[in-house]
Motif scaffolding. Structure first.
Motif, mmCIF file in Angstrom:
data_model
loop_
_atom_site.group_PDB
_atom_site.id
_atom_site.type_symbol
_atom_site.label_atom_id
_atom_site.label_comp_id
_atom_site.label_asym_id
_atom_site.label_seq_id
_atom_site.Cartn_x
_atom_site.Cartn_y
_atom_site.Cartn_z
ATOM 1 N N ARG A 1 -9.409 -50.267 50.521
ATOM 2 C CA ARG A 1 -9.959 -51.122 51.472
ATOM 3 C C ARG A 1 -9.345 -52.137 52.008
ATOM 4 O O ARG A 1 -9.212 -52.057 53.009
ATOM 5 C CB ARG A 1 -10.842 -51.520 50.327
ATOM 6 N N THR B 1 -6.260 -51.071 54.236
ATOM 7 C CA THR B 1 -7.236 -50.336 55.901
ATOM 8 C C THR B 1 -7.556 -51.470 56.500
ATOM 9 O O THR B 1 -7.339 -51.654 58.462
ATOM 10 C CB THR B 1 -8.113 -49.872 55.996
ATOM 11 N N GLU B 2 -7.511 -52.629 56.300
ATOM 12 C CA GLU B 2 -8.251 -53.944 56.555
ATOM 13 C C GLU B 2 -6.904 -54.995 56.653
ATOM 14 O O GLU B 2 -6.292 -55.295 57.970
ATOM 15 C CB GLU B 2 -9.005 -55.576 55.919
ATOM 16 N N ARG B 3 -5.756 -54.885 56.126
ATOM 17 C CA ARG B 3 -4.750 -55.881 56.582
ATOM 18 C C ARG B 3 -3.358 -54.793 56.966
ATOM 19 O O ARG B 3 -2.370 -55.920 56.969
ATOM 20 C CB ARG B 3 -4.968 -57.056 55.106
ATOM 21 N N ASP C 1 -13.153 -45.448 55.523
ATOM 22 C CA ASP C 1 -11.490 -46.365 54.703
ATOM 23 C C ASP C 1 -11.210 -45.841 53.861
ATOM 24 O O ASP C 1 -9.700 -46.059 54.335
ATOM 25 C CB ASP C 1 -11.829 -47.237 53.485
#
Length: 192
Positions: free
Chosen positions: A18, A21-23, A100
């Motif tokens: 998670r 995929t965000e950062r 994700d």
């Protein structure tokens, strides 16, 4: 004890996916992964001595589940085109249903980490689906390319379809887009 260990590793890896995929890989410190996973830094490093080992573990975990779902409906009794269409549909739907994980695999496959894996590992895990892809590629305009390159050429339109569906907020006819994109890909590869 091993089951607890596997559960803990999978939970840490899920949090890491998670965050990755965000950062991104480089923008996600292990301290953040540990904090978000509810474990100490020492615990994280007990299970994954390096960030690269955590990334590879997550990739193999996801790839195993993905391969099973994508290749699950391949049947040797069906025509290759029909099997390929099922793989296509399953790949798109898997990406839409597991965004994700899908984004993580895409990120992994375009990172330097993929270059550290032996080529046979990248496509391992779904032998029936691999056979269908190999047959399709062998009878297509991609037949003289390395299998990894040909596989990437086929996966790129899947990425576009998954992205379109995810970003559409339900305003697309998903089945129609999946079927039409498959036909475009199939005709482009085989001329049929």
């Amino acid at each position: 004890m091993t089951e607890d260990r596997n559960e803990k590793m999978t939970a840490i890896a899920g949090t890491a996916v998670r965050l990755f995929t965000e950062r991104g890989f480089h923008g996600t410190p292990t301290s953040l992964i540990a904090r978000e996973a509810g474990v100490s830094n020492g615990t994280l490093f007990h299970y994954f001595p390096t960030k690269e080992e955590l990334i590879n573990f997550a990739y193999y975990e996801i790839k195993g589940r993905m391969a099973e779902e994508i290749g699950g409906e391949v049947d040797a009794e069906r025509a290759n085109k029909e099997n390929m269409q099922r793989i296509w549909r399953n790949a798109v739907l898997w990406g839409v249903e597991h965004p994700d994980d899908y984004l993580f695999v895409r990120q992994f496959c375009s990172s330097p980490f993929i270059k550290k894996l032996p080529p046979e590992e990248i496509l391992k895990g779904a032998p029936a689906a691999f056979e269908v892809l190999a047959e399709t590629i062998g009878n297509s305009c991609l037949k003289d390319m390395a299998i990894e390159v040909a596989f990437s050429v086929i996966c790129s339109p899947i990425d576009a379809v998954v992205g379109s569906i995810i970003n559409s907020d339900g305003n697309l006819d998903r089945d129609r887009l999946i079927d039409a994109s498959f036909e475009i890909m199939w005709r482009g590869l085989t001329g049929e």
